[in-house]
Design an enzyme around this catalytic site. Structure first.
Site, PDB file in Angstrom:
ATOM      1  N   ARG A   1     -15.874  -1.596  17.854  1.00 48.87           N
ATOM      2  CA  ARG A   1     -15.259  -1.758  16.530  1.00 48.87           C
ATOM      3  C   ARG A   1     -15.965  -2.848  15.735  1.00 48.87           C
ATOM      4  NH1 ARG A   1      -8.903  -2.999  16.192  1.00 48.87           N
ATOM      5  NH2 ARG A   1      -9.530  -5.144  16.558  1.00 48.87           N
TER       6      ARG A   1
ATOM      7  N   ARG B   1       4.775 -11.549  18.757  1.00 51.76           N
ATOM      8  CA  ARG B   1       3.704 -11.794  19.721  1.00 51.76           C
ATOM      9  C   ARG B   1       4.004 -13.004  20.602  1.00 51.76           C
ATOM     10  NH1 ARG B   1      -0.631  -9.319  16.470  1.00 51.76           N
ATOM     11  NH2 ARG B   1      -2.618  -9.355  17.557  1.00 51.76           N
TER      12      ARG B   1
ATOM     13  N   ARG C   1      -8.560 -13.607  22.556  1.00 48.95           N
ATOM     14  CA  ARG C   1      -7.412 -12.799  22.133  1.00 48.95           C
ATOM     15  C   ARG C   1      -6.749 -12.116  23.333  1.00 48.95           C
ATOM     16  NH1 ARG C   1      -9.652  -8.922  18.078  1.00 48.95           N
ATOM     17  NH2 ARG C   1      -7.524  -8.459  17.500  1.00 48.95           N
TER      18      ARG C   1
ATOM     19  N   LYS D   1      -3.315   0.148  18.763  1.00 47.27           N
ATOM     20  CA  LYS D   1      -1.988  -0.020  18.164  1.00 47.27           C
ATOM     21  C   LYS D   1      -1.920   0.459  16.724  1.00 47.27           C
ATOM     22  CE  LYS D   1      -1.259  -4.421  18.402  1.00 47.27           C
ATOM     23  NZ  LYS D   1      -2.426  -4.920  19.104  1.00 47.27           N
TER      24      LYS D   1
ATOM     25  N   ARG E   1     -15.467  -6.764  11.872  1.00 44.59           N
ATOM     26  CA  ARG E   1     -14.353  -7.719  11.859  1.00 44.59           C
ATOM     27  C   ARG E   1     -14.787  -9.029  12.484  1.00 44.59           C
ATOM     28  NH1 ARG E   1      -8.386  -5.525  13.388  1.00 44.59           N
ATOM     29  NH2 ARG E   1      -8.314  -7.562  14.374  1.00 44.59           N
TER      30      ARG E   1
END
Ligand code: AMP
Length: 200
Positions: free
Chosen positions: A133, A94, A150, A19, A139
């Protein structure tokens, strides 16, 4: 598109669907700001602000920041000068509650959404991307348990958001699998097919 008041877009998709990358490309093409709630929260955490302290824990666990807090941040951000000529919201709304708040914010300024870009990607593929990632960017919300949480929240809370916009006929479905350029071309084509091309 709402005449000279610019284009108003949302981009939604499961965590890891790319995104953020697509949001930047689309926003640049249309000359509008890409507004990412996740980026706003992360910047606040980095700067150690009061907001950052409030959201740190829930973000690290992969949970959602409470609607009230998220809504007020978006309402403030959309009042800023650079958002008056259109915007691309990335990662908001969301939850269905956030959809209602965004409806309210837009109604207040007499504006309407032009389209909702839905990036589609299957779960196995996005989990693979997020794990990669995690290694590259470190992260805190990219560990395996958190990634799964998530994805679950996306299914439970955000898919109903897409259903609302689909009912309104606003959704542009885009296959999120492939290179960044391939996906960007599909986004461009999908918007152009709705009369929302860059030069429309
Ligand atoms: P993102 O960068 O969009 O993947 O967002 C990262 C994290 O920020 C999410 O997992 C949530 O903890 C928080 N967050 C971002 N946007 C929202 C939102 N609209 N509502 C609630 N929490 C959010």
């Amino acid at each position: 598109m709402s005449g000279d008041r610019g284009i108003r877009l949302l981009i939604v998709g499961p965590p890891g669907a790319g995104k953020g990358t697509q949001a930047s490309a689309v926003a640049e093409a249309y000359g509008i700001p890409a507004i990412s709630t996740g980026d706003i929260f992360r910047a606040n955490i980095e700067q150690g602000t009061e907001l950052g302290k409030q959201v740190q824990e829930v973000m690290a666990s992969g949970g959602f920041v409470p609607d009230e807090l998220t809504n007020s941040i978006v309402a403030d951000r959309l009042k800023q000068e650079d958002a008056q000529g259109g915007f691309l919201l990335d990662g908001y709304p969301r939850t269905t509650e956030q959809v209602h708040e965004l409806d309210r914010i837009l109604a207040e300024s007499g504006a309407e959404l032009d389209a909702v870009i839905q990036l589609q990607a299957d779960t196995d593929e996005v989990v693979k991307r997020l794990t990669k990632r995690a290694l590259e960017q470190g992260r805190v919300d990219d560990t395996e348990d958190v990634i799964r949480h998530r994805q679950d929240l996306y299914r439970e809370q955000t898919e109903p958001v897409i259903a609302i916009y689909a009912e309104r006929g606003a959704v542009v479905e885009v296959d999120g699998l492939g290179t960044v350029d391939d996906v960007a071309a599909r986004v461009r084509d999908g918007l152009a097919a709705r009369g929302l091309g860059v030069h429309a």
